[in-house]
Enzyme design. Structure first.
Site, PDB file in Angstrom:
ATOM      1  N   VAL A 139      51.655 -20.982 -52.586  1.00 62.63           N
ATOM      2  CA  VAL A 139      52.145 -19.640 -52.268  1.00 62.63           C
ATOM      3  C   VAL A 139      53.654 -19.553 -52.474  1.00 62.63           C
ATOM      4  CG1 VAL A 139      50.316 -19.156 -50.615  1.00 62.63           C
ATOM      5  CG2 VAL A 139      52.410 -20.188 -49.803  1.00 62.63           C
ATOM      6  N   ASP A 140      54.076 -18.407 -52.992  1.00 64.83           N
ATOM      7  CA  ASP A 140      55.500 -18.101 -53.066  1.00 64.83           C
ATOM      8  C   ASP A 140      56.039 -17.916 -51.655  1.00 64.83           C
ATOM      9  OD1 ASP A 140      56.598 -18.083 -55.569  1.00 64.83           O
ATOM     10  OD2 ASP A 140      55.777 -16.128 -56.102  1.00 64.83           O
ATOM     11  N   LYS A 141      57.208 -18.461 -51.403  1.00 63.88           N
ATOM     12  CA  LYS A 141      57.814 -18.256 -50.076  1.00 63.88           C
ATOM     13  C   LYS A 141      58.149 -16.784 -49.863  1.00 63.88           C
ATOM     14  CE  LYS A 141      62.218 -18.927 -49.521  1.00 63.88           C
ATOM     15  NZ  LYS A 141      62.738 -17.613 -49.088  1.00 63.88           N
TER      16      LYS A 141
END
Length: 815
Positions: A316-318
């Site tokens: 996941v992208d932060k």
């Protein structure tokens, strides 16, 4: 459109001539009245979609393996003079076609709904206000803005800026093409670098390539589970074929009439064909997609839910997924003789509101809040270079008091090097940034100077993007579902570690360490990411490498992304997830698009995928066991008694009634498992075979009772009815048992499934009571006895066998 120049010449006309021809002011755009007028003249910006005629689609339902077998039985029935069988088989063929046609139309309607919700959008200037509208609403003369990751929504003439665009989808050329002001951007091409304003010159079918880009993918890829079922069906054909071979040899020895034998042989062979399988799959996926759409998850490929069932790692992208994506300036650190106002003034000039970039918006909001523009001389923008992953900064040239200035903001080292600082000075600045990073703050540097000279460093600015309140809980929930979460971010290691710690992730590593380890020989298939909770200092192109490593180590991988550079990783991952702020290119590459920020909808996607998996698994278990029941029951009974104990007509009726009742499994209430699913279902196939053999033994025992005590040996029509009801009630109750991996009463079936099962049992009973050809009515107590025997066999004996077998062969299913 005014006729100053012809439409055919507008592509080669100069910018002023084009604007004059389109009668539009590039500073204000069109008015709403002008848009309405032009839409009436030119229509919507779309190409008429080719649709097969419904009648042709319906006729197509009479072509295929199942249809051919039915049609062959019809021909044989006509040749043999069995006109009642001919009428019934014809009716069944039509009912099959109608049901299949209606369900596929329903699924197509779901896809059409998704397409309406998920469409290419455009930033358009109308009545001096920038707004986002669906691309289909553009008209010639609209002023639009394009940025990296955008799909060009119509043929556009570039007015300002310089772009690098990818036209491979249109021309097949892999090289990016540079476009300067005055050049035409073809509809469907993709912006790779740069940004600018343009005017729409041609729309819809009038565009050069005459195509529009769809984000919902119509192609239905082959599902993993379909490959499994195809293999199962092949084995069923082998089993049924072997049994029929024995029957045929014995028939020839006993001089049984071929006219009686051939139709039944065909029906039994057809029973191994998964008649309702395509409809079952399509309905399951469509129902799942519809449910997910209600929860803010738009599925662009119907198979995505199936892939989500087996996903065991999610990257996941932060930003925007784990954090709020709402950056705020927390502190300004001026250097040398600069003031806080100087730093924010320059940083705001190096930002652009129309791009809606979170960092730019944070600086503009801080500048507005602290009123740094009050009393300042007017500033005229000359040029703007947006953030690029390679240079890691934004830069603008502006004019103030007759002097041109260059302002920039970006990564500390990048800006410091542009300012000509020495390495020890840069190290000192990065040490200050590192202190802020330990608190989870991101630090950017700001510089200003003359257009041609070396800029001077003005100061540092810290920003903070707080974690989402539900991030920690949702990551724990994903871990509880057996999905490992790995955070990916371009931030420095210290910032990434601090944010990760706050949401329950540990051991964040630099992505450069992964690349170094993977470069060593022998590490190609080793799970180098096993102990990592995420990676810092990740460039967009690194995401593709991370996905490949996870897949090489045997993981089914999900990946979230939003930018144009994320597209390869989204396409490579089994479950590519475009987040709510994603570019059109990212949405086009992904198989799932989220409409809301955060991880909540990803949890819903996984649960829905596993629910669909369980429904299809129930279908497989039931199909295998019942095919064995029908074929072995008829074959063994023929070997023992010398008679066919069920007519071809009765078997046909049974196949279609029960197969289409099982379509209702697509709506059944099931409990999704707590671990990722697997397509290695050998254990469940073993369970199915054992249940099939058990039902054959039970059906033969009941037939022996009827043969010995109910006079079936001398009354063929009564024998047919007795066998038909035995197989019908066992089929009905076996569905009730097979739908649950534990005891059948553990969960309640859906109302739709209950209604379908009751309807099949009731209809079958009524049909035997009215005296159809070959099905004479039985005394009511015999019918009731068969019903009770089948219920006890399937819901008591076989259910206990099922639970014991699953605990032995597939213990994870009941864990």
């Amino acid at each position: 459109m005014p006729a100053t120049i012809k439409t055919s010449d507008i592509t080669s006309a100069s910018v002023p001539a084009t604007l004059a021809a389109l009668d539009v002011n590039p500073e204000t755009g069109l008015t709403h009245a002008e848009v309405d007028t032009r839409r009436k003249a030119h229509g919507y910006n779309e190409v008429a979609e080719h649709k097969d005629h419904p009648i042709l689609m319906f006729i197509g339902k009479f072509w295929g393996v199942s249809a051919w077998m039915l049609e062959l039985i019809m021909v044989l029935s006509a040749l043999l003079g069995k006109y009642s069988d001919l009428a019934v088989v014809s009716a069944l063929l039509i009912v099959n076609a109608v049901l299949s046609f209606m369900q596929e139309r329903r699924a197509a309607g779901v896809v059409a709904t998704l397409r309406r919700r998920l469409q290419v959008s455009a930033r358009v200037l109308r009545e001096s206000v920038w707004q986002v509208v669906p691309a289909r609403e553009l008209v010639p003369g609209d002023i639009i803005r394009v940025r990296p990751g955008d799909i060009i929504p119509a043929d556009v003439k570039l007015l300002t800026g310089a772009l690098s665009i990818d036209q491979s989808a249109l021309t097949g050329e892999s090289q990016d093409t540079d476009k300067a002001a005055g050049r035409v951007l073809a509809s469907g091409s993709v912006v790779r670098r740069g940004e600018g304003n343009g005017v729409v010159i041609l729309t819809g079918a009038k565009t050069y390539f005459g195509r529009t880009t769809q984000l919902v993918q119509e192609a239905r890829p082959k599902l993993h589970i379909e490959a499994v079922v195809a293999k199962v069906v092949r084995w069923l054909f082998v089993i049924v074929g072997a049994l029929l071979g024995v029957v045929i040899v014995l028939s020839l020895i006993r001089h049984t009439a071929l006219r009686e034998m051939i139709p039944l042989m065909l029906v039994l062979l057809m029973s191994a064909v998964p008649v309702a399988l395509p409809v079952m799959f399509t309905v399951s996926m469509a129902v799942g997609a519809k449910e997910l759409a209600k929860r803010g998850v738009l599925v662009t490929r119907l198979s995505a839910t199936e892939d989500a069932a087996t996903m065991d790692v999610l990257c996941v992208d932060k930003t925007g997924t784990i954090t709020m994506n709402q950056l705020v300036v927390t502190s300004v650190i001026p250097l040398e003789h600069a003031t806080e106002s100087d730093v924010l003034f320059a940083a705001a000039l190096a930002s652009q509101e129309s791009n809606q970039d979170p960092i730019d918006l944070a600086f503009l909001a801080a500048a507005k809040e602290r009123q740094v523009f009050n009393g300042a001389a007017a500033v005229t923008p000359i040029s703007f270079a947006p953030f690029d992953a390679t240079n890691r900064r934004t830069e603008a040239v502006v004019e103030q008091n007759g002097q041109r200035l260059r302002v920039m903001k970006g990564a500390v080292r990048t800006v410091a090097e542009a300012c000509g600082l020495q390495s020890d000075e840069i190290d000192a600045l990065e040490a200050r940034a590192g202190e802020s990073a330990l608190k989870g703050y991101r630090t950017l540097a700001v510089a200003r100077g003359s257009e041609a000279g070396t800029p001077a460093l003005l100061g540092l600015v810290t920003l903070f993007d707080p974690p989402r309140p539900d991030a920690r809980q949702l990551i724990a929930e994903l871990h509880g579902l057996g999905v490992s979460v790995k955070m990916l971010t371009g931030d420095a290691l210290a910032i990434a570690s601090e944010i990760a710690h706050g949401v329950g992730l540990t051991n964040i590593q630099r992505v450069s360490d992964l690349k170094a380890a993977s470069a060593q020989a022998g590490n190609e298939t080793i799970d180098l990411l096993a102990g990592a909770g995420g990676f810092a200092e990740v460039y967009p192109e690194d995401k593709y490498i991370v996905v490949q490593h996870l897949q090489a180590a045997g993981h089914v991988t999900g990946m979230t992304g939003d930018g144009v550079n994320d597209a390869p990783a989204l396409r490579q991952a089994e479950v590519g997830i475009a987040v709510s702020t994603a570019t059109d290119v990212a949405k086009g590459a992904a198989s799932v698009v989220l409409t809301e920020p955060g991880l909540t909808n990803i949890v819903a996607l996984i649960e829905q995928g596993r629910t669909i998996y369980q429904r299809i698994l129930t279908w497989i278990i039931n199909k295998i066991s019942r095919t064995i029941l029908k074929a072995a029951f008829v074959a063994i009974a023929f070997v023992v008694t010398g008679k066919f104990v069920v007519s071809a007509f009765a078997m046909l009726l049974l196949v279609f009634m029960t197969d289409f009742a099982k379509i209702a499994l697509a709506t059944d209430h099931v409990r999704p498992s707590n671990q990722p699913e697997t397509w290695n279902i050998g254990g469940f196939i073993a369970v199915s075979v054992v249940l099939g053999v058990a039902m054959v033994a039970e059906a033969l025992l009941l037939l022996w009772i009827g043969w010995s005590h109910f006079g079936l040996a001398t009354n063929d029509n009564a024998l047919y009815t007795f066998s038909f009801l035995t197989l019908l009630y066992m089929a009905v109750f076996s569905i009730v048992s097979a739908r649950e991996r534990r005891w059948f009463w553990t969960t309640m079936p859906s109302k739709t499934l209950v209604l379908a099962i009751v309807a099949v049992a009731f209809t079958g009973t009524v049909l035997t009571s009215v005296g159809l050809p070959g099905l004479m009515p039985l005394p009511w107590w015999q019918t009731l006895a068969i019903f009770a025997y089948a219920m006890v066999s399937c819901l008591v004996v076989n259910d206990a066998v099922k639970v014991a077998m699953i605990k032995w062969r597939v213990p994870a299913a009941v864990a």
